[in-house]
Write an enzyme that holds these catalytic residues in place. Structure first.
Site, PDB file in Angstrom:
ATOM      1  N   TYR A   9      -5.556  -8.887  -5.825  1.00 43.14           N
ATOM      2  CA  TYR A   9      -4.617  -8.715  -6.931  1.00 43.14           C
ATOM      3  C   TYR A   9      -3.343  -8.092  -6.371  1.00 43.14           C
ATOM      4  CZ  TYR A   9      -2.611  -6.972 -11.313  1.00 43.14           C
ATOM      5  OH  TYR A   9      -1.780  -6.695 -12.367  1.00 43.14           O
ATOM      6  N   LYS A  42       1.508   3.351  -6.295  1.00 49.92           N
ATOM      7  CA  LYS A  42       0.489   4.391  -6.528  1.00 49.92           C
ATOM      8  C   LYS A  42       0.779   5.709  -5.796  1.00 49.92           C
ATOM      9  CE  LYS A  42      -2.850   0.708  -7.366  1.00 49.92           C
ATOM     10  NZ  LYS A  42      -3.216   0.795  -8.799  1.00 49.92           N
ATOM     11  N   ASP A  79      -0.394  -5.931   1.495  1.00 47.74           N
ATOM     12  CA  ASP A  79      -0.227  -5.265   0.206  1.00 47.74           C
ATOM     13  C   ASP A  79      -1.041  -3.973   0.259  1.00 47.74           C
ATOM     14  OD1 ASP A  79      -0.677  -6.192  -3.320  1.00 47.74           O
ATOM     15  OD2 ASP A  79      -0.246  -4.286  -2.312  1.00 47.74           O
TER      16      ASP A  79
END
Ligand code: KE4
Length: 426
Positions: free
Chosen positions: A142, A265, A237
């Protein structure tokens, strides 16, 4: 009715699904989402006054634990000087210098406001630099919700059991190629067919959105080799693994140098921050230096920078931070493995550093297809048991456990006792 139930009843009237991000809806675990009111260290408190040991950490950012005093102080000081200027600030220079000093592959970096924005922008930079259109991703990974990435995506998309998203025109995904994680042959086949049209390969160096799936020996090295051979860019990523697997993320842990990296994050310390960066020659394609346009009103926001800078400096300057975090995490995950073995349970536990996932399947999980064999009903029963035991897990089989530095040895033992009560004294 509990306060969470009352709040959820109100929420669904005005917010799609009652939440501002699908994974929070507790939909796949058949529970009412717990509306939280505060968090401190390793603990969460919900609207009914229930407290929980937190293994979600806001989906990764809260690696230090919640409300760390140093981070709160930095944010408070920044707020007193103004919340947003929409102009250059020293904090952004300090953040760029800090990231570049910590992650050697990042020669230049651009701040954005989410992981989605970081990925979307990195892909645009890769396409602008190479002049190519195709992007290769992996089923189950994702990379946020930009159109081109909503193909066989993990996380909430996988939880919802919807392989792709409505509202995404074929034209937006026709250049997105999908391979199988840990399967270099599936990558080679796509390169044989499209090789010199592939702008980039984007990968989660440790899959954490189909549950936790570790790269097999040689997988990441193989991607590096294939991309170099074809002049395609390798994008790591690291929105989840960045500053978590090691101070320099998965690329530092595995010793692989990507061409671009995306962050989110942890980099924001709990505030909305994303970033993308890497090779100077690629990043200099980005406006206003180059022709690849990307912008953002709140990019590099001074309050968000203060939170991110405080958190990352603590990670850098706390002696033995990662050793201690990984030691406690290892105790938790191996303790869970011992309980599964004692219970003669066939379930699989994948873990690395402070990331782990208990898959309710009998087969080893090393890609999207094997992750999908998990019994999500069985996971839901386990989730509800742990919630009642005061242990807050991600409400989906296809997410990770995030261990924070604030968890104590005693709390890990408490967690293991709760797991034991589920699998052994059931
Ligand atoms: P955001 O746009 O949610 O900040 O980041 C998107 C993203 C990009 N790349 C990776 C590897 C990610 O894990 C994410 C977001 N992760 C999910 C949790 N699996 C965010 C939780 C949510 O969607 O609410």
């Amino acid at each position: 009715m509990t306060k969470s139930e009352m709040l959820f009843e109100r929420a669904v009237k005005y917010i799609p699904g009652g939440v501002n991000s699908p994974v929070r809806a507790f939909g796949s675990v058949g529970e009412t989402p717990r509306f939280l009111v505060s968090a401190k260290g390793s603990h969460l408190t919900d609207a009914d006054g229930n407290t929980y040991l937190d293994y979600v950490g806001s989906w990764g950012p809260m690696i230090l634990g919640h409300s760390h005093p140093v981070v709160l102080e930095a944010v408070s000081e920044a707020c007193k000087k103004g919340l947003s200027f929409g102009a250059a600030t020293e904090a952004e220079v300090e953040m760029a210098e800090l990231i570049s000093s910590i992650v050697p592959s990042v020669e230049m970096v651009r701040m954005v406001n989410s992981g989605t924005e970081a990925v979307m922008s990195a892909i645009r930079a890769a396409r602008g630099f190479t002049g190519r259109n195709k992007i290769l991703k992996f089923a189950g990974c994702y990379h946020g919700h930009s159109d081109a990435m909503l193909v066989k995506a993990g996380s909430g998309v996988m939880t919802a059991g919807v392989p792709d998203s409505a509202g995404v025109p074929a034209g937006c995904t026709e250049d997105t190629l999908t391979a199988s994680y840990n399967d270099l042959e599936s990558v080679e086949k796509l390169f044989d067919a499209w090789g010199y049209e592939i702008a980039a390969v984007i990968v989660e160096p440790v899959g954490a959105n189909m549950g936790v799936v570790l790269p097999k020996e040689g997988f990441l090295e193989g991607l590096r080799r294939i991309c170099t051979k074809h002049g395609s860019l390798l994008i790591f990523d690291e929105v989840i693994t960045g500053f978590r697997l090691s101070l320099s993320g998965a690329q530092g842990y595995y010793g692989i140098k990507p061409d671009l990296t995306t962050f989110g994050k942890i980099i924001g310390g709990g505030m909305p921050v994303g970033a993308y960066g890497g090779r100077k020659d690629v990043m200099e394609m980005v406006a206003p230096k180059g022709p690849v346009y990307q912008a953002g009103t709140l990019s590099g926001n001074p309050v968000a920078m203060a939170a991110g800078l405080a958190q990352i400096r603590l990670l850098r300057d706390t002696p033995g931070f990662y050793q201690e975090l990984h030691r406690k995490s290892h105790r938790l995950f191996t303790g869970m493995e011992e309980i599964l073995k004692e219970a003669e349970s066939p379930y699989q536990l994948n873990h690395i550093g402070s990331l782990g996932c208990l898959f309710f399947t009998e087969q080893p999980v090393d890609d999207y297809a094997s992750a999908k064999t998990s019994d999500t009903e069985a996971f839901a029963r386990y989730f509800s048991h742990m919630l009642r035991e005061g242990i807050y897990l991600a409400p989906s089989q296809f997410e990770a456990m995030f261990v924070s530095a604030a968890i104590t040895e005693e709390e890990i033992e408490e967690t293991l006792q709760a797991v034991r009560r589920y699998f052994i004294s059931q």
